[in-house]
Design an enzyme around this catalytic site. Structure first.
Site, PDB file in Angstrom:
ATOM      1  CE  LYS A  30     -34.205 -21.041  -1.062  1.00 36.73           C
ATOM      2  NZ  LYS A  30     -33.422 -20.550   0.081  1.00 36.73           N
ATOM      3  CG  ASP A  62     -29.971 -18.700   0.426  1.00 32.74           C
ATOM      4  OD1 ASP A  62     -30.473 -17.564   0.258  1.00 32.74           O
ATOM      5  OD2 ASP A  62     -30.604 -19.753   0.216  1.00 32.74           O
ATOM      6  CG  ASN A  64     -28.516 -30.528  13.498  1.00 29.84           C
ATOM      7  OD1 ASN A  64     -29.144 -29.476  13.561  1.00 29.84           O
ATOM      8  ND2 ASN A  64     -29.047 -31.644  13.020  1.00 29.84           N
ATOM      9  NE  ARG A  65     -33.955 -31.597  17.029  1.00 30.43           N
ATOM     10  CZ  ARG A  65     -35.180 -31.218  16.743  1.00 30.43           C
ATOM     11  NH1 ARG A  65     -35.970 -30.766  17.683  1.00 30.43           N
ATOM     12  NH2 ARG A  65     -35.631 -31.261  15.493  1.00 30.43           N
ATOM     13  CB  ILE A 111     -30.835 -17.301   9.537  1.00 30.02           C
ATOM     14  CG1 ILE A 111     -31.416 -18.641   9.952  1.00 30.02           C
ATOM     15  CG2 ILE A 111     -29.330 -17.399   9.395  1.00 30.02           C
ATOM     16  CD1 ILE A 111     -31.483 -19.587   8.759  1.00 30.02           C
ATOM     17  N   GLY A 127     -31.987 -11.301  11.513  1.00 27.26           N
ATOM     18  CA  GLY A 127     -32.262 -12.206  10.402  1.00 27.26           C
ATOM     19  C   GLY A 127     -32.604 -11.543   9.073  1.00 27.26           C
TER      20      GLY A 127
END
Ligand code: ATR
Length: 264
Positions: free
Chosen positions: A64, A101, A148-149, A209, A232
């Site tokens: 991608k 997407d 985010n982590r 997702i 998802g």
């Protein structure tokens, strides 16, 4: 006869051929759709030698990002997301890379019938999938927060997309959030969720997702609290519906691809 394909590595489990073939049957389109395995080292020669045989190509992992520099042009969505999942041809034959997407995810959300205008959306994760979802949501009128982590990645993504960065989701009262989207791999083949059970409220919309399993712990907890959930498979089918619209210029009923998703 028009030819289409999906390229990736590995590719044998791709649902793209089944989803698009169902569309060809439904709309009576004379076309083929194959799954083609392309090794990373062969991508450049494939684009040069094989791409001209196709009217459109779906691109999946691991190509991608790397395919971008091999294409003559790309859309704003592909540039902002930094990835191409769809190639189509202009009337003059030029190949264009784009990305469906994020728009797919947005359309899946819109099926619930609520406008996103002014809605507070918490996006968990800052990887490739999050970039696509955050880009689409950033243009929807929603108030978007990215967590985010690894906080630095969320901070950078939020800045890129002009949305808000959230260092710690637990400082926000759950009541202030309308929609939560899990774009991380947490829950993939494992009964775990980034959010505790008591986070969920009946007013929430939860979108995961992850689609293995379809009922993740994230969605199961949300549903148990009375929230609305989106599984998802919708991310996958709605991005394919967008591809179908780009390639064939027609809107396909989501039900056609949803049914094909579960057939094989
Ligand atoms: P994709 O292209 O599917 O988005 P990715 O780019 O590898 O895949 O991104 C994976 C995402 O899942 C990241 O946001 C990652 O968080 P980090 O950036 O901190 O690595 C997140 N993720 C994966 N495992 C996680 C875990 N156990 N807890 C929290 N986040 C996790």
């Amino acid at each position: 006869m028009k030819n289409f394909c999906v390229i990736g590595c590995p590719i044998e489990h791709s649902k793209s051929p089944a989803l698009h073939e169902a569309g060809f049957v439904e709309m009576d389109i004379d076309a083929t759709f194959e799954a083609v395995e392309v090794q990373p080292e062969d991508l450049a020669s494939w684009v040069r030698d094989e791409l001209p045989n196709y009217q459109g190509v779906a691109v999946t992992l691991p190509h991608k990002e790397s395919i971008r520099e091999l294409l003559p042009a790309e859309t704003e969505a592909a540039s902002a997301i930094g990835a191409v999942n769809t190639i189509y041809r202009e009337k003059d034959g030029t190949f264009i890379g784009t990305n469906t997407d994020g728009l797919g995810a947005l359309k899946a959300l819109l099926t619930l019938g609520t406008s996103l205008e002014g809605k507070s959306v918490l996006i968990l994760g800052a990887g490739g999938a999050s970039r696509a979802v955050t880009f689409a949501l950033s243009k929807s009128g929603a108030d978007v927060w990215v967590w985010n982590r690894t906080a630095d990645k969320a901070r950078a993504l939020a800045q890129d997309m002009n949305v808000n960065f959230l260092e710690d989701w637990s400082v926000v009262p759950p009541e202030n959030i309308d929609i939560v989207i899990n774009t991380t791999s947490v829950g993939l083949r494992k009964w775990e969720s980034l959010l505790p059970e008591d986070f969920w409220r009946p007013t929430h919309i939860a979108f995961d997702i992850v689609y293995e399993p379809l009922e993740t712990r994230f969605l199961s907890d949300a549903e148990a609290a009375g929230a609305q959930v989106i599984t998802g498979d919708h991310m996958l089918t709605y991005q394919a519906l967008e591809q179908f619209r780009i390639w064939h210029g027609v809107e396909l009923e989501a039900e056609v691809m949803n049914a094909a998703f579960f057939e094989r």
